[in-house]
Scaffold this active site. Sequence first.
Site, short mmCIF file in Angstrom:
data_model
loop_
_atom_site.label_atom_id
_atom_site.label_comp_id
_atom_site.label_asym_id
_atom_site.label_seq_id
_atom_site.Cartn_x
_atom_site.Cartn_y
_atom_site.Cartn_z
N ASN A 216 37.71 40.23 37.72
CA ASN A 216 37.37 40.88 38.98
C ASN A 216 37.72 42.36 38.94
OD1 ASN A 216 38.47 37.85 40.06
ND2 ASN A 216 36.47 38.53 40.71
N ARG A 224 27.53 44.45 23.34
CA ARG A 224 27.55 45.82 22.84
C ARG A 224 28.76 46.60 23.34
NH1 ARG A 224 21.74 45.30 23.58
NH2 ARG A 224 20.73 45.40 21.53
N ASP A 270 46.46 36.06 45.06
CA ASP A 270 45.77 37.19 45.70
C ASP A 270 45.32 36.81 47.11
OD1 ASP A 270 44.94 39.82 45.88
OD2 ASP A 270 42.95 39.43 45.05
N GLY A 304 39.55 39.26 49.16
CA GLY A 304 40.81 38.57 48.94
C GLY A 304 40.58 37.07 48.89
#
Length: 375
Positions: A216, A224, A270, A304
């Site tokens: 996140n 690449r 979180d 959140g």
Amino acid sequence: MKHAIINTTVHTGDEIITNGVIIIENGTILSVQKEIPNDIETIDLQGKHIAAGFIDIQINGGEKLYFSQTPNEETIQDIYDASLKYGTTQVLPCLISSSHETILQGIEAVRNYMQKHDNGVIGMHLEGPFLNPLKRGAHSIDQVRKPTNAELEEIIRLGKGVIKVITIAPECFTDEQLNMLLESDIQISIGHSTVTYKEAQVYFSKGIKLVTHLFNAMTQFGHREPGLVGATFENENVYAPVILDGAHCDYAAAKVAYKLKQDKFFLISDATFLGRKVENFKWDNFDAHLDNGFYRNDDGNLAGATISMLEAVQNAYNHLDVSADEAIKMATSRVASAIGLENQFGKIKTGFPASFVQFNDDLSEIETLNFLKHP
């Protein structure tokens, strides 16, 4: 007064002891042994398992109050009380990108709280404000900014002993500013950042060993350009915390991350709020509303999490094909190691806090067993 916790399988964080006995006194573990002493009060767990209580290094609110909105001791108490209901016995209240004044208020509140209460509030996590605006996520564009030497110096000085983790986008720092943080006692975590794979490896070589919520608000893995995700996968010294709710990180992606990171993989909540009791919330330019069990803002983006550490551990067991002991380690000893507190928290060990979770074989039932002073 001494107590003996008996009739339990003890997950110490280093080994599993069948029919172990834990001797505790005044909120501290005195020993882990096999024999039950004479003339001691016993606590019979009736065959359940026991492990150290969970550690959450990134939690934004309790059941009703949000730390960045009201950075005071009442909010800290709400976060701690709510966390205890979900197996978490040590927390770092998280302050997201805010004004300088608010940051200093948060530091002072946590310091004052810790001086008054000998419990599981062990510091704070400062997430921002020195982030890359291109990866700011739900952080307010009005608060995200580059550091100045003066502001950074004051945060480091006043945050000494309080701020345990700071999330930054290192590409927004001068070499001098980054060295200021590296020379402090604060663990640096790279997050909300646009660093490339090669840039990330340079920062890791300087001593940074942590990223914020893997996948996140960071550069993704590509064939690449492997990005910050790829650099985290490749570097064996870097810890990778995941919000394991199925939305912030798909379980299949988490399974890949675990296979690559192993003992550097751990869990965070979180959580914006715990318990899903707050359905709508607005503060400054930050908004969140409960939508099918997840917090989203008015743009439909995740704002959140709603998950607790207890749910994260259960999700690890149910979706990552790991043992109950391994899932527990993701929320205990691994977390402590990630923030340099492995000699203080996260295990059942002599001298460590007498704060535990008790659980059954498949982790479907997890309860807090806390002997620390409360509140």
